[in-house]
Design an enzyme around this catalytic site. Structure first.
Site, PDB file in Angstrom:
ATOM      1  N   GLY A 178      48.151  21.251 -73.342  1.00 57.27           N
ATOM      2  CA  GLY A 178      49.471  21.814 -72.706  1.00 57.27           C
ATOM      3  C   GLY A 178      50.752  20.784 -72.537  1.00 57.27           C
ATOM      4  N   GLN A 232      58.959  18.579 -69.845  1.00 54.54           N
ATOM      5  CA  GLN A 232      58.009  17.295 -69.981  1.00 54.54           C
ATOM      6  C   GLN A 232      58.726  16.254 -71.018  1.00 54.54           C
ATOM      7  OE1 GLN A 232      54.137  19.567 -69.565  1.00 54.54           O
ATOM      8  NE2 GLN A 232      53.589  17.358 -68.701  1.00 54.54           N
ATOM      9  N   CYS A 266      47.674  16.252 -65.780  1.00 56.55           N
ATOM     10  CA  CYS A 266      48.860  16.350 -66.417  1.00 56.55           C
ATOM     11  C   CYS A 266      49.304  15.327 -67.315  1.00 56.55           C
ATOM     12  CB  CYS A 266      49.800  16.785 -65.317  1.00 56.55           C
ATOM     13  SG  CYS A 266      51.491  17.134 -65.816  1.00 56.55           S
ATOM     14  N   LEU A 267      50.010  15.349 -68.275  1.00 57.82           N
ATOM     15  CA  LEU A 267      50.614  14.265 -69.186  1.00 57.82           C
ATOM     16  C   LEU A 267      51.374  13.535 -68.547  1.00 57.82           C
ATOM     17  CD1 LEU A 267      50.449  15.831 -72.779  1.00 57.82           C
ATOM     18  CD2 LEU A 267      48.729  14.244 -71.829  1.00 57.82           C
ATOM     19  N   HIS A 284      49.279  26.433 -65.380  1.00 55.70           N
ATOM     20  CA  HIS A 284      49.941  24.833 -65.143  1.00 55.70           C
ATOM     21  C   HIS A 284      51.301  24.861 -66.060  1.00 55.70           C
ATOM     22  CE1 HIS A 284      49.232  20.186 -64.945  1.00 55.70           C
ATOM     23  NE2 HIS A 284      50.299  20.533 -66.070  1.00 55.70           N
ATOM     24  N   GLU A 285      51.331  25.398 -67.141  1.00 53.11           N
ATOM     25  CA  GLU A 285      52.746  24.965 -68.011  1.00 53.11           C
ATOM     26  C   GLU A 285      53.822  25.808 -67.542  1.00 53.11           C
ATOM     27  OE1 GLU A 285      52.663  22.390 -69.629  1.00 53.11           O
ATOM     28  OE2 GLU A 285      50.379  22.219 -69.758  1.00 53.11           O
ATOM     29  N   HIS A 309      55.474  24.385 -64.437  1.00 55.69           N
ATOM     30  CA  HIS A 309      56.433  23.345 -64.836  1.00 55.69           C
ATOM     31  C   HIS A 309      57.598  24.015 -65.117  1.00 55.69           C
ATOM     32  CE1 HIS A 309      54.291  19.498 -65.470  1.00 55.69           C
ATOM     33  NE2 HIS A 309      53.362  20.032 -66.107  1.00 55.69           N
TER      34      HIS A 309
HETATM   35 ZN    ZN Z   1      51.589  19.072 -66.536  1.00 55.20          ZN
END
Ligand code: ZN
Length: 159
Positions: free
Chosen positions: A48, A53, A90-91, A132-133, A136
């Site tokens: 995701g 991000q 998380c990326l 999660h997304e 953000h």
């Molecule tokens: Zn994330």
């Protein structure tokens, strides 16, 4: 399509904390953003990615799980139920893992790339990824909600 640079917590936490604005019209630019986000997510082996991000403060999210690839514009959670506990990463926070509690099932309403409204119901990993997304988009990072973070030793054991 182009690979985008992923904003890292260690480099610009302040940016990741900003709130994203709704998309007012699904323009070719938004479609190009979706394409680039998908390419970037796949390149980073993530499931995701939110636009914030990659440096864009718009309410745009891409998610890819076994169930398929999902593009969400202006997503809103309209239903959630149950509870699951598991590991989350998380990326934007490479090398970190935390234990979180999330709903086991969520339904989200969003626009697709043609500007059409649709609903998506996800269970388990997909439900977790949606939560999660979407967090953000409001500047929330999973570590805010983690019951605990894994120690470097625990992460090493897992690898
Ligand atoms: Zn994330």
């Amino acid at each position: 399509m182009a690979l985008l640079k992923i904003v890292k917590e260690s480099e610009d936490l302040e940016f990741l904390r900003r709130k994203s604005a709704p998309v007012t019209e699904v323009t070719p630019r938004i479609k190009a953003l979706l394409d680039d986000m998908i390419e970037t997510m796949r390149d980073a082996n993530g499931c995701g990615l939110a636009a914030v991000q990659v440096g864009v403060l718009r309410r745009v999210v891409v998610i890819e799980t076994e169930e398929g690839l999902f593009e969400l514009i202006n997503p809103v959670i309209i239903k959630k139920s149950g509870e699951q506990q598991g590991l989350e990463g998380c990326l934007s926070l490479p090398g970190k893992w935390g234990m979180t509690k999330r709903p086991q099932c969520v339904t989200v309403r969003a626009l697709d790339r043609d500007g059409q409204e649709f609903e998506l119901t996800g269970y388990d990993l997909l439900a977790k990824a949606i939560c999660h997304e979407l967090d953000h988009l409001d500047g929330i990072i999973y570590t805010d909600k983690a019951i605990r973070m894994l120690s470097p030793e625990e992460i090493e054991q897992d690898e």
